[in-house]
Design a protein around this motif. Structure first.
Motif, PDB file in Angstrom:
ATOM      1  N   ARG A 228      12.702-108.366 -69.639  1.00  0.00           N
ATOM      2  CA  ARG A 228      11.833-108.875 -68.574  1.00  0.00           C
ATOM      3  C   ARG A 228      11.966-107.894 -67.394  1.00  0.00           C
ATOM      4  O   ARG A 228      13.067-107.676 -66.889  1.00  0.00           O
ATOM      5  CB  ARG A 228      12.290-110.276 -68.156  1.00  0.00           C
ATOM      6  N   PHE A 229      10.874-107.246 -67.027  1.00  0.00           N
ATOM      7  CA  PHE A 229      10.883-106.232 -65.972  1.00  0.00           C
ATOM      8  C   PHE A 229      10.397-106.864 -64.663  1.00  0.00           C
ATOM      9  O   PHE A 229       9.316-107.461 -64.623  1.00  0.00           O
ATOM     10  CB  PHE A 229       9.989-105.054 -66.356  1.00  0.00           C
ATOM     11  N   LEU A 230      11.221-106.720 -63.643  1.00  0.00           N
ATOM     12  CA  LEU A 230      10.900-107.303 -62.332  1.00  0.00           C
ATOM     13  C   LEU A 230      10.495-106.175 -61.378  1.00  0.00           C
ATOM     14  O   LEU A 230      11.267-105.209 -61.186  1.00  0.00           O
ATOM     15  CB  LEU A 230      12.124-108.029 -61.773  1.00  0.00           C
ATOM     16  N   GLY A 231       9.305-106.273 -60.831  1.00  0.00           N
ATOM     17  CA  GLY A 231       8.789-105.226 -59.942  1.00  0.00           C
ATOM     18  C   GLY A 231       9.564-105.150 -58.642  1.00  0.00           C
ATOM     19  O   GLY A 231       9.905-106.177 -58.044  1.00  0.00           O
ATOM     20  N   LEU A 232       9.864-103.944 -58.218  1.00  0.00           N
ATOM     21  CA  LEU A 232      10.638-103.767 -56.982  1.00  0.00           C
ATOM     22  C   LEU A 232       9.745-103.836 -55.743  1.00  0.00           C
ATOM     23  O   LEU A 232      10.231-103.952 -54.621  1.00  0.00           O
ATOM     24  CB  LEU A 232      11.353-102.407 -57.015  1.00  0.00           C
ATOM     25  N   ASP A 236       4.003-108.465 -60.407  1.00  0.00           N
ATOM     26  CA  ASP A 236       4.331-109.558 -61.337  1.00  0.00           C
ATOM     27  C   ASP A 236       5.318-109.048 -62.389  1.00  0.00           C
ATOM     28  O   ASP A 236       5.241-107.899 -62.816  1.00  0.00           O
ATOM     29  CB  ASP A 236       3.060-110.042 -62.041  1.00  0.00           C
ATOM     30  N   GLU A 237       6.192-109.969 -62.810  1.00  0.00           N
ATOM     31  CA  GLU A 237       7.160-109.548 -63.831  1.00  0.00           C
ATOM     32  C   GLU A 237       6.445-109.376 -65.184  1.00  0.00           C
ATOM     33  O   GLU A 237       5.424-110.035 -65.454  1.00  0.00           O
ATOM     34  CB  GLU A 237       8.296-110.564 -63.952  1.00  0.00           C
ATOM     35  N   ILE A 238       7.029-108.529 -66.021  1.00  0.00           N
ATOM     36  CA  ILE A 238       6.448-108.275 -67.337  1.00  0.00           C
ATOM     37  C   ILE A 238       7.539-108.478 -68.382  1.00  0.00           C
ATOM     38  O   ILE A 238       8.647-107.926 -68.256  1.00  0.00           O
ATOM     39  CB  ILE A 238       5.917-106.828 -67.451  1.00  0.00           C
TER      40      ILE A 238
END
Lengths: 299, 745
Positions: A228-232, A236-238
């Motif tokens: 789960r990638f969280l934008g800095l 939106d998370e992916i």
């Protein structure tokens, strides 16, 4: 130069950052190089008649062509130049696959560059920006102020998104005389804004060096399993399986790098990939060696 | 469609495992902050649908893999309804091909032999068989030799083995082949199972038909299909017997050889020339049989003269016909210089004419005293008390005439002597105390019959008891079945001991007592059918016991003209029994004890197939004796074994084929067809464990027979191998796709 100098805690302290910059730069100067930025600002003064023994390289061929007389061009004494160090302080610079983030690396790089310029008695300005310019240190050629510069660098904390176009516009406005603009960023912004900023800088007669700071994980995308990638910067998370999209991602990312490099080439700027997985000294000396090879300002 | 192991289908629940793993992977998510979200977002959005399809495809493949494996282990089969005959027709078949390679298969029709026809038929079958069929190949004679032991779909291998197959010189026994075939098919249930017998169907091959039917009934799912080669009623003339007759084959003595010629054709054969030759030389004697009726056997005597002692081969021949192998027959004869006979007499002190061995000695050497020294049979008479002290092993035969109570040492010496190959003949007399004899366990064990008297004394008949007139069945006395040779019915006994023959042990003889070599045989009986002379093998020797004396005291036998013939034939018989090992069946091992001096020496052999001498083995120890042993006796004919470079053979022996093999008449077609159809309800002979005629009439069919007769589902094809292959393909596809998907985007 080892990576131990890039201890994130050390970089958070101005004194340590100064020591780091000195070590890196002094290490570089020990070799055959003198200064990579020497003799930048040269102004024409007057003509004088040629006498035997003069260097014919300084012969004014245009005068000779028009009047059939031999004149030698004389110049003003070399003057100090101003290095505008522009550091991206946006949230995206906070990424690092280890505790060493791109921001840490960029601060260290900026410190080294500042020290290198000041030590050869040239002047620097330092600009830290995200959506707008957050920190700006006025022009100084006093090496004694290096500690102040380091402390400001160390104290800066990135929180916002990037607006590099605006930052570059500010710099082009503030830089009255010609100098060198050193941009240190990951360029996680629209390439059009960057292009526009570069255009302004070039119109203002600045030489531009672009340090593209990237983490090895951004360059190779080596994740396995589900992530789960969280934008800095508030994206939106992916959730995805990176192994499935690695190739496509890398293709996209390489295209992005190619575009950045293309913009640099378009405006005759030097593009330097600053891979945070590599030692800072390697990145810096690699570029300076290159610069020494191609001549002044690359022109 | 059905499953052999339906319980395994419970494992189908495992199909959910890939789904669970997939879900767990979805839930087991790691988290990270990320700067380059723009590119990730673009990538994911561009490929979202494709990723979903790929995920789904991989998930389905993984589920399919589990399902395929579970199905494979459940062994799905295709069943079809067949009648009770075992089923036939197209489609794959698991077959065992039995190729009869007995000697009779070399019978030719003038163009090709039955064996060649059989090979062609097998090749045809292999060409027409379903590609998924499997087959094994056995050569069947009196044993089953696997060429391809287990059913295989490698038909190239089968064809090659069929090409390499050769006719043997052995007899036929299809039962052995059938048993081996059922064994080979035991673990095969997938295809239709079949046993195809390529045979000339000669009658002796079906000798154990009852046993074959039992095997068939026990395996109702296996169809048996005989393919009969050759036509019935083909002519064949064969030498079915060749053996020395009469006395001992001795140097410069005429040796009578009895030759039997059989006509197995349907037409009378006239003018059959029969010859004999010695050691491969030109014929030395011949005769012409004027006529042999169909199915008849005619015996003829020819004489051979041997000029040197030792081993000799004798070959009898008739003109060649379409089964050439039985037109010659070989035997081996050990010709002796001398036969040493010891006669132990109970009353040696009497006048010579009254001595117990007088008549016997004269019958053994019926020549004038001046020629006695040159005669081959050398007799030595001693007192009975001296017998135990003599070195008996220096004598070929020992006669005991009127023995009294025999000391333990004498009995032990006699027993050892016989066990080691000697021959012992006992004529009781007045001194014989049967009570003492019967209480002597060692002596009782040695004798083939128990002597019984009247309160320990001989039975005194009011009227002398006469010997039988006809129906002699012992080789010593069969001569007198021919009335032209005289009659033994004139032999009378006034006193005698009744001989109670020991019960037959049959195949258990060796197990009961290793010293017992076989069952007792009656040489002659009284007119009232009481035995008067009995013999049996003991150890490697023989023991003969008469019921009366060798003197005219109790019987007129010594005075009868047949006495000399009886004694000579007795000596000849006992000698031949020792020489019987010189004639073997194909495949039997030849063994003969030799001097210990020869131990470890190499010997060479000349065989019917290899006329040049070749090193064949080494003399080794067997039971403490140096033994010459030769195993490669597959071909019929004469074998000569030589020691080193010597020109005189150390041993000669003959290998003869089973005379029944010459009977090329075929089993009735109806019987073969009935066997091919398999057991029917009510066919008790085929299904019951007993095979007596009364059993055949039993009306109730066994469950096996009933099952065989009813229509039933037969396993037509198993799919587990196919499923395993598909599963393997799925694994490969899944691996390739997973690899490709992870890199292709």
């Amino acid at each position: 130069m080892s990576n131990s100098y890039l201890d994130p805690d050390a970089i958070s302290r101005g004194e340590a950052l100064g020591i780091l910059a000195r070590t890196v730069v002094e290490g570089y100067r020990v070799g055959e190089h003198k200064s990579p930025f020497r003799g930048f600002a040269i102004e024409f003064a007057q003509h004088r008649e040629y006498t035997a023994g003069d260097d014919i390289r300084h012969l004014d061929w245009k005068v000779l062509g028009r009047s059939d007389r031999y004149y030698i061009k004389q110049y003003e004494q070399d003057t100090n130049f101003v290095a505008h160090i522009v550091l991206d302080g946006s949230s995206s610079m906070n990424y690092g696959h280890t505790s060493l983030t791109k921001m840490h690396f960029a601060k260290a790089l900026a410190a080294c560059l500042a020290y290198l310029v000041l030590i050869q008695r040239d002047a620097i300005t330092l600009s830290l920006f995200d959506t707008e310019t957050r920190e700006y240190i006025q022009r100084t050629d006093n090496l004694g102020k290096i500690h102040h510069v380091m402390n400001r660098l160390a104290a800066f904390d990135s929180t916002n998104a990037t607006a590099i176009g605006k930052a570059l516009e500010d710099i082009s406005r503030k830089a009255r005389s010609r100098g060198i603009v050193m941009i240190i960023s990951d360029f996680m912004d629209t390439e059009a804004d960057f292009d526009k900023g570069m255009q302004r800088l070039r119109f203002s007669g600045q030489e531009v060096i672009v340090f593209h700071v990237l983490d090895p994980y951004e360059l190779t995308f080596p994740f396995t399993g589900s992530w789960r990638f969280l934008g800095l910067e508030g994206e939106d998370e992916i959730k995805t399986s990176p192994a499935d999209i690695r190739k496509a991602y890398l293709k996209n990312f390489d295209a992005f790098r190619a575009r950045i490099r293309g913009i640099c080439e378009k405006y005759q700027a030097h593009y330097v990939l600053a891979d945070t997985g590599k030692p800072l000294a390697e990145v810096l000396s690699g570029y300076l060696a290159f610069r020494g090879m191609v001549g002044k300002g690359g022109r | 469609m059905n499953f052999l192991f339906p319980g395994v289908l419970i494992g189908m629940a495992a199909v959910g495992i890939p789904v669970v793993i997939h879900m767990l992977n979805k839930f087991r998510v790691q988290r990270t902050q990320w700067a380059a979200m723009r590119f990730l977002q673009d990538t994911v959005q561009t490929n979202k649908r494709r990723l979903q399809i790929e995920d789904l495809l991989l998930l389905l493949l993984r589920c399919a893999l589990v399902a395929l494996l579970v199905l494979a282990f459940a062994q799905p089969v295709w069943e079809r309804l067949i009648d009770g005959s075992g089923g036939s027709g197209g489609g794959p078949v698991t077959a065992v091909v039995l190729l009869d390679n007995s000697m009779s298969m070399s019978q030719s029709n003038g163009v090709e032999t039955r064996f060649q026809l059989a090979k062609k038929e097998i090749q045809k079958w292999l060409e027409s068989a379903d590609p998924n069929s499997m087959a094994a190949l056995y050569l069947v004679s009196d044993r089953a030799v696997p060429m391809v032991a287990r059913p295989s779909n490698d038909f190239t291998l089968l064809r090659r083995n069929v090409e390499l197959a050769e006719v043997s010189e052995r007899g036929s026994d299809l039962c052995e082949g059938l048993r081996a075939a059922y064994q080979a098919l035991r673990s095969f249930t997938a295809n239709r199972c079949e046993i195809i017998i390529y045979t000339d169907s000669q009658t002796p091959a079906w000798a154990r038909l009852d046993e074959m039917r039992k095997l068939q009934a026990a395996n109702p799912h296996v169809k048996v299909r005989p393919v009969v080669l050759g036509a019935g009623g083909e002519a064949n003339l064969a030498i079915t017997d060749l053996r020395p007759e009469g006395g001992v084959p001795a140097v410069n003595q005429p040796c009578r050889l009895q030759i039997a010629v059989s006509n197995y054709g349907t037409a009378t054969v006239e003018g059959v020339r029969v010859t004999i030759s010695i050691d491969g030389n030109p014929p030395s004697d011949e005769t012409v049989l004027p006529k042999i009726e169909p199915g008849a056997t005619v015996s003829v005597n020819l004489f051979a003269h041997f000029v040197t002692a030792g081993y000799h081969s004798v070959t009898a021949s008739i003109p060649p016909d379409r089964l050439a192998r039985d037109n010659t027959r070989v035997t081996a004869v050990q010709v002796v210089d001398h036969v040493r006979v010891l006669i132990g007499e109970g009353s040696p002190e009497k006048q010579p004419v009254d001595q117990d061995g007088y008549f016997l000695a004269n019958a053994l050497a019926p020549i004038s005293s001046d020629r006695m020294g040159r005669y081959y049979l050398q007799t030595t008479s001693i007192a009975m008390a001296e017998v135990g002290k003599k070195a008996l092993d220096t004598y070929d035969l020992v006669f005991l005439c009127n023995p009294g109570v025999l000391p333990e040492a004498t009995v032990k010496a006699l027993s050892t002597y016989v066990q080691q190959g000697g021959s012992l003949v006992i004529f009781p007399g007045p001194k014989t105390d049967v009570n003492a004899w019967n209480s002597n366990a060692a002596l009782t064990e040695l004798l083939p019959a128990t002597l019984e008297g009247d309160a320990g004394r001989p039975i005194e008949a009011k009227d002398p008891v006469a010997w039988q007139d006809k129906r002699f069945d012992h080789p010593i006395t069969t001569l007198w079945n021919d009335s032209a040779q005289g009659s033994l019915s004139a032999v009378r006994m006034s006193k005698y001991f009744r001989l109670k023959v020991k019960p037959e042990l049959g195949d258990q003889s060796g197990a009961a007592n290793p010293r017992l070599g076989g069952d007792p045989s009656v040489i002659a009986r009284t007119g009232g059918n009481e035995p008067v002379a009995v013999e049996w093998p003991y150890g490697t020797g023989r023991v003969v016991v008469f019921g009366s004396t060798a003197t005219p005291q109790w019987t007129n036998l010594p005075l009868h003209p047949a006495f000399v013939a009886v004694v000579q034939r007795l000596v000849g018989f006992l000698n031949r029994q020792q020489a019987a090992r010189l004639v073997l069946r194909p495949g039997e091992t030849f063994e003969v004890p030799v001097s210990m001096d020869l131990l470890g020496k190499d010997f060479s052999a000349v065989t019917p197939r290899e006329k040049d001498r070749r090193v064949a083995g080494r003399i080794d120890v067997n039971n403490g004796k140096a033994t010459l042993r030769f195993r490669d006796t597959s071909a019929t004919g004469a074998y000569q074994l030589f020691l080193g470079d010597e020109t005189t053979p150390l041993a000669v022996f003959g290998v003869q084929t089973d005379p029944a093999e010459s009977d090329v008449r075929q089993m009735e077609k109806a019987s073969v067809d009935a066997f091919a159809e398999g057991p029917k309800p009510g066919d008790a002979a085929a299904t019951s464990t007993a095979s007596t005629p009364s059993d055949r009439s039993a009306p109730t069919p066994s469950p096996a027979a009933a099952t065989a007769a009813k229509p039933r589902y037969e396993v037509g094809r198993e799919y587990w191998t196919l499923l395993i292959w598909v599963a393997a393909i799925v694994v490969i596809v899944e691996t390739v796709l997973a690899h490709r998907f992870s890199r292709s985007l």
